[in-house]
Each structure stands twice: as structure tokens, then as C-alpha cells.
Design an enzyme around this catalytic site. Sequence first.
Site, PDB file in Angstrom:
ATOM      1  N   GLY A  96      57.675   7.563  75.653  1.00 43.61           N
ATOM      2  CA  GLY A  96      57.538   6.306  76.387  1.00 43.61           C
ATOM      3  C   GLY A  96      58.611   6.100  77.437  1.00 43.61           C
ATOM      4  CG  PHE A 111      61.286  -2.596  80.885  1.00 41.45           C
ATOM      5  CD1 PHE A 111      61.994  -2.739  82.066  1.00 41.45           C
ATOM      6  CD2 PHE A 111      60.015  -3.136  80.808  1.00 41.45           C
ATOM      7  CE1 PHE A 111      61.452  -3.410  83.155  1.00 41.45           C
ATOM      8  CE2 PHE A 111      59.466  -3.809  81.884  1.00 41.45           C
ATOM      9  CZ  PHE A 111      60.179  -3.944  83.053  1.00 41.45           C
ATOM     10  CB  VAL A 141      53.047  11.401  71.482  1.00 42.45           C
ATOM     11  CG1 VAL A 141      53.439  11.880  70.093  1.00 42.45           C
ATOM     12  CG2 VAL A 141      54.008  11.975  72.521  1.00 42.45           C
ATOM     13  CD  GLU A 177      54.684 -14.818  85.566  1.00 41.94           C
ATOM     14  OE1 GLU A 177      55.843 -15.228  85.434  1.00 41.94           O
ATOM     15  OE2 GLU A 177      54.377 -13.624  85.471  1.00 41.94           O
ATOM     16  CD  GLN A 212      67.530  -8.400  79.960  1.00 45.19           C
ATOM     17  OE1 GLN A 212      68.422  -7.915  79.289  1.00 45.19           O
ATOM     18  NE2 GLN A 212      67.345  -8.052  81.212  1.00 45.19           N
TER      19      GLN A 212
HETATM   20  C1  LIG Z   1      51.139  -8.362  81.951  1.00 47.06           C
HETATM   21  C2  LIG Z   1      52.511  -8.387  81.346  1.00 47.06           C
HETATM   22  C3  LIG Z   1      53.468  -9.244  81.871  1.00 47.06           C
HETATM   23  C4  LIG Z   1      54.744  -9.286  81.320  1.00 47.06           C
HETATM   24  N1  LIG Z   1      55.670 -10.132  81.872  1.00 47.06           N
HETATM   25  C5  LIG Z   1      56.932 -10.126  81.394  1.00 47.06           C
HETATM   26  C6  LIG Z   1      57.927 -10.934  81.992  1.00 47.06           C
HETATM   27  O1  LIG Z   1      57.656 -11.685  82.935  1.00 47.06           O
HETATM   28  N2  LIG Z   1      59.190 -10.872  81.484  1.00 47.06           N
HETATM   29  C7  LIG Z   1      59.520 -10.053  80.445  1.00 47.06           C
HETATM   30  O2  LIG Z   1      60.676 -10.002  80.046  1.00 47.06           O
HETATM   31  N3  LIG Z   1      58.591  -9.298  79.847  1.00 47.06           N
HETATM   32  C8  LIG Z   1      57.315  -9.301  80.293  1.00 47.06           C
HETATM   33  N4  LIG Z   1      56.362  -8.518  79.703  1.00 47.06           N
HETATM   34  C9  LIG Z   1      56.740  -7.737  78.510  1.00 47.06           C
HETATM   35  C10 LIG Z   1      57.512  -6.482  78.895  1.00 47.06           C
HETATM   36  O3  LIG Z   1      56.831  -5.779  79.908  1.00 47.06           O
HETATM   37  C11 LIG Z   1      57.663  -5.620  77.637  1.00 47.06           C
HETATM   38  O4  LIG Z   1      58.381  -6.365  76.688  1.00 47.06           O
HETATM   39  C12 LIG Z   1      58.408  -4.328  77.945  1.00 47.06           C
HETATM   40  O5  LIG Z   1      57.671  -3.544  78.841  1.00 47.06           O
HETATM   41  C13 LIG Z   1      58.678  -3.554  76.664  1.00 47.06           C
HETATM   42  O6  LIG Z   1      59.295  -2.363  76.978  1.00 47.06           O
HETATM   43  P1  LIG Z   1      59.032  -1.059  76.115  1.00 47.06           P
HETATM   44  O7  LIG Z   1      59.872   0.006  76.711  1.00 47.06           O
HETATM   45  O8  LIG Z   1      59.195  -1.379  74.670  1.00 47.06           O
HETATM   46  O9  LIG Z   1      57.489  -0.725  76.328  1.00 47.06           O
HETATM   47  P2  LIG Z   1      56.690  -0.437  77.683  1.00 47.06           P
HETATM   48  O10 LIG Z   1      57.437  -0.896  78.869  1.00 47.06           O
HETATM   49  O11 LIG Z   1      55.329  -0.981  77.456  1.00 47.06           O
HETATM   50  O12 LIG Z   1      56.628   1.150  77.743  1.00 47.06           O
HETATM   51  C14 LIG Z   1      55.892   1.910  76.837  1.00 47.06           C
HETATM   52  C15 LIG Z   1      55.616   3.266  77.482  1.00 47.06           C
HETATM   53  O13 LIG Z   1      55.121   4.145  76.493  1.00 47.06           O
HETATM   54  C16 LIG Z   1      54.037   4.893  76.988  1.00 47.06           C
HETATM   55  N5  LIG Z   1      53.216   5.267  75.837  1.00 47.06           N
HETATM   56  C17 LIG Z   1      52.703   4.426  74.906  1.00 47.06           C
HETATM   57  N6  LIG Z   1      52.085   5.130  73.934  1.00 47.06           N
HETATM   58  C18 LIG Z   1      52.199   6.432  74.278  1.00 47.06           C
HETATM   59  C19 LIG Z   1      51.758   7.632  73.670  1.00 47.06           C
HETATM   60  N7  LIG Z   1      51.121   7.652  72.504  1.00 47.06           N
HETATM   61  N8  LIG Z   1      52.033   8.799  74.292  1.00 47.06           N
HETATM   62  C20 LIG Z   1      52.706   8.818  75.467  1.00 47.06           C
HETATM   63  N9  LIG Z   1      53.156   7.686  76.087  1.00 47.06           N
HETATM   64  C21 LIG Z   1      52.910   6.528  75.480  1.00 47.06           C
HETATM   65  C22 LIG Z   1      53.360   3.938  77.962  1.00 47.06           C
HETATM   66  O14 LIG Z   1      52.594   4.629  78.927  1.00 47.06           O
HETATM   67  C23 LIG Z   1      54.559   3.217  78.567  1.00 47.06           C
HETATM   68  O15 LIG Z   1      55.033   3.864  79.716  1.00 47.06           O
HETATM   69  C24 LIG Z   1      55.069  -8.455  80.232  1.00 47.06           C
HETATM   70  C25 LIG Z   1      54.102  -7.589  79.695  1.00 47.06           C
HETATM   71  C26 LIG Z   1      52.834  -7.553  80.258  1.00 47.06           C
HETATM   72  C27 LIG Z   1      51.796  -6.623  79.697  1.00 47.06           C
END
Ligand SMILES: Cc1cc2nc3c(=O)[nH]c(=O)nc-3n(C[C@H](O)[C@H](O)[C@H](O)COP(=O)(O)OP(=O)(O)OC[C@H]3O[C@@H](n4cnc5c(N)ncnc54)[C@H](O)[C@@H]3O)c2cc1C
Length: 425
Positions: free
Chosen positions: A15, A18, A83, A174, A323
Site C-alpha cells: 500500500g 498516506f 497482494v 464536500e 493524519q
Molecule cells: C473520498 C474520500 C475523502 C477523504 N477526505 C479526507 C479528508 O478530507 N481528510 C482526511 O484526513 N482524510 C480524508 N479521507 C481519509 C483518508 O484518505 C484516509 O484516512 C487515508 O488515505 C488512509 O491512509 P492509508 O495509508 O491507511 O490508506 P490509503 O491512503 O487508502 O492507501 C491504501 C493503499 O493500499 C493499496 N492497496 C489496498 N489493498 C491492496 C492490495 N491488496 N494489494 C495492493 N495494494 C493495495 C491502495 O491501492 C492504496 O494505494 C478521505 C477518504 C476518502 C475515500
Amino acid sequence: MNIPETKHPRIVVIGGGFAGIALLKQLKKVPAQIVLFDRHNYHTFQPLLYQVSTAGLEPDSIAYPLRKIFRNLEDFHFRLAEVVQIHPQQKEVETSIGSLAYDYLVIATGTRTNFFGNKNIETHSMPMKTVPQALNIRSLMLQNIEAADITDDPEARKRYLNFVIAGAGPTGVELAGALAEFRKGILENDYPELAEEDMGVHLLEGFDRVLPPMSEKSSKKAQRFLEKLGVEVHLNTMVEDFDGTTVTTKDGKTFKTATFIWAAGVTGAPIAGIDGEALIQKTNRYKVDRFNRVAGFEGIYALGDVALMETEDFPKGHPQVAQPAIQQGKHLGKNLKRMFEQKELKPFSYYDKGTMATIGRNKAVVDLKKWHFAGAFAWFLWMFVHLWFLAGFRNRVVTFFNWTYNYINYDRAARLIIRPFKKSL
Ligand SMILES: Cc1cc2nc3c(=O)[nH]c(=O)nc-3n(C[C@H](O)[C@H](O)[C@H](O)COP(=O)(O)OP(=O)(O)OC[C@H]3O[C@@H](n4cnc5c(N)ncnc54)[C@H](O)[C@@H]3O)c2cc1C
């Protein structure tokens, strides 16, 4: 999958969201081989997906190539792959392009859309979690406005121009605000045969206020902003079903629509192979300790939205927003470095920087620890923070230019149907 053999331990990260990015940025000069898997070859800035859906920004402003972010990281290998299974006994991950052994595994897979088991809604509604899905919404919205423009049937016109959004969290709010601004700025100029009042924007929320995670003051203010823009807000309204033409709610309301956007919830995106007490079924999140170690699995860590760390301040885990993901990623990166240097690891604690949401031009709400404010200043702050966190200098410049242009001209330049959307049922 053409990953070279190594005498160093191998850290596999699943992944590039963020959390994954924040982690990897800390791993410079670590004596390890690093492999990143993602099903996309880019990082998605999800907070601005709604701007792609509503033709405010092109997708390449909010997506950034993962290989480019880490081009200076030594012994780093990105593979575009899904994965599908983890084999913790063999210390191996199985992917769409083959299997790979790991010494340390970091799961940062985020969330997926939660349809709460409703197959009809899953089949007919429009989710917004990825760039392709945001582009689908953009195409469908524009196709439906075009269809409304050519029909003689007033009922059909109304349905094409009725936009219904489920969920009044930041995403729903939004989106609703942006659609209402689209109606004001674009509809009357581009479609002289359509009347502004023909287009409806309905926001449905099961709770008794919009933006439930924010303060009551911000919720009230946001609702007032939405209503000022002409969004019809329906509180205490749980969606029951959607058959492709009509949304029905538990209290018996119906909404005829050709565009039903589902922004009502997410659930963790775990990978098969790690379950038992490590996986909390209700939320699909991995139970982790203060060092992001997955309970009961040595050498496996989980970060961000897919991780659930119970602390005194957050007994149900941290909020699933950017965050905590960024801070956990950064922290684990530093801890892995400490581990290689045989230093003591430090437990994670979250620093809450506040929450914000925008409703439209000069309209945003901000909650800081003790301070809540709304309006034009909040909106400028929202823009500044989002530009700051966007990956890549080019993306920041393009987005800033677009926003300035849109602000001056009341325009949304990306209102293009490039690939017409057709729901595959
Ligand atoms: C529409 C929307 C609006 C949002 N607005 C806000 C906001 O205004 N402010 C805020 O703070 N948060 C916001 N969020 C939430 C924020 O985006 C998430 O909390 C944040 O992205 C979490 O980060 P992460 O790294 O845990 O997961 P993600 O950023 O979701 O990253 C997960 C990654 O893993 C990859 N992945 C997943 N499963 C697999 C797999 N099996 N094999 C290979 N790759 C995989 C995906 O492609 C992705 O790139 C929003 C979310 C959405 C959907």
C-alpha cells in the site's frame, strides 16, 4: 517478479497510501531491501477525489507516480500488483504477479467502501474511493445532464438532474457543496434550456447532524452553508435500498435519481491469511499494539486506516483519516530504523491537529482543539493545508492554478466526458 536476491533483510510494504509513503520516506539508509506493492502505480490524494468527480480538477493533479516518489531510495523496488494472500508461517506474500518472501511485512492497505451487505446499493450506486471511480462519477454526472437537455419528458429530466448523496461525512458534504456550485456556475451558462431549479442536490444522513465527527458548532454551520447553496439536507434518514432509479429510506421517503453517490461508510481492507484475534471482524481492522505490531504475528505491522490501536484517548482506535496514517507511518519508519540500530523502540502517540471540511467558495469549517471557526478564513486555511499535503511540486502548482482560475471565473474546466460511463450490471 524480478526482485534481486539480497543479503539484507527484506521489508515488504503493501500500500502506497498516506501511511505507506510516510513510512518509506523514513527508510533512507536502512540496511534492508524494500519492496512496495500497490494495485495502482500512483498515490491517490483521496481528500480531493470529490473535485475530480465534480470536474474541478483533472485526475493527474491528485495522483502521483509511486516510483517517482522513491526514485532516490536505495535497494527499493516497486511492483504494480495486488497482494491476495499472506502466508505468515512461510513469511511470504502471494500477489497477482507471483510470491515473495519477506522478513518484515507492513500492511497499509487502507479501507474499501462499505455497502453494509446491501447488494442492490453495491450494484447500482456510485462509490468514490479511487480515481477511476471519481472519473466514473464525473462522466455519469455530465452524461445525465446531457440526457436531461435532450429529453421532452419532464419526469425523466427531473430524474437525470436529481443528484442524491448518501452520507454527510466530509466526503458527502464536500460533494454536495461542489454539485450545488456546479449548478450555479455552469448549468445556467452551458445549458440555457435547463433551469437551475430543475437540478436537485439531496444529502441523506442517518445521524441527526451533518459532519458527525466534527463539533456541533461546525455541523450547524456546515448545514447552514449547504442550505444557502440550495442543498436539501435530510437528517435522521437511513437509506434502505436503491433499485437503479429510486432511493428508498427507512422512514418511507423516496428519491428518483439517475445518480446516487454512496459516501456512507468504509470498512478496513485486510488481506486473507491474517485473522483470528488479530482481525477485528466488526471493522475489518488489524489489532495492533503501540508499536503497530499486529497482535500475535511476529514481524508483521499494520498502519493507518486498516490498523486499530486502542489507546486511552482512542479506545475504539484512531479516526480513519489521513493524519493518524501519516503519523503512524512516520513513527514506524523511525522505529524500524531504531530496531536496525539496536536501539529501544518508542510507543506511538497521536497528535490531533484538528479537522476541517469545505462546503464551497469561501465556505469551510475548522475544528482545532479548543477553537472552532468557519467562513472565508477557514476556507483559505483548508486550501493551504490541502496544497501543502498534496504529493509533488507539479501537482501543487497545477492545483493552485486551477483553483485560482475557478475562483475568478466561477468555472470548472474539467467538465469532459472522455470515457462515457456505463454501469456493468
Ligand atoms: C473520498 C474520500 C475523502 C477523504 N477526505 C479526507 C479528508 O478530507 N481528510 C482526511 O484526513 N482524510 C480524508 N479521507 C481519509 C483518508 O484518505 C484516509 O484516512 C487515508 O488515505 C488512509 O491512509 P492509508 O495509508 O491507511 O490508506 P490509503 O491512503 O487508502 O492507501 C491504501 C493503499 O493500499 C493499496 N492497496 C489496498 N489493498 C491492496 C492490495 N491488496 N494489494 C495492493 N495494494 C493495495 C491502495 O491501492 C492504496 O494505494 C478521505 C477518504 C476518502 C475515500
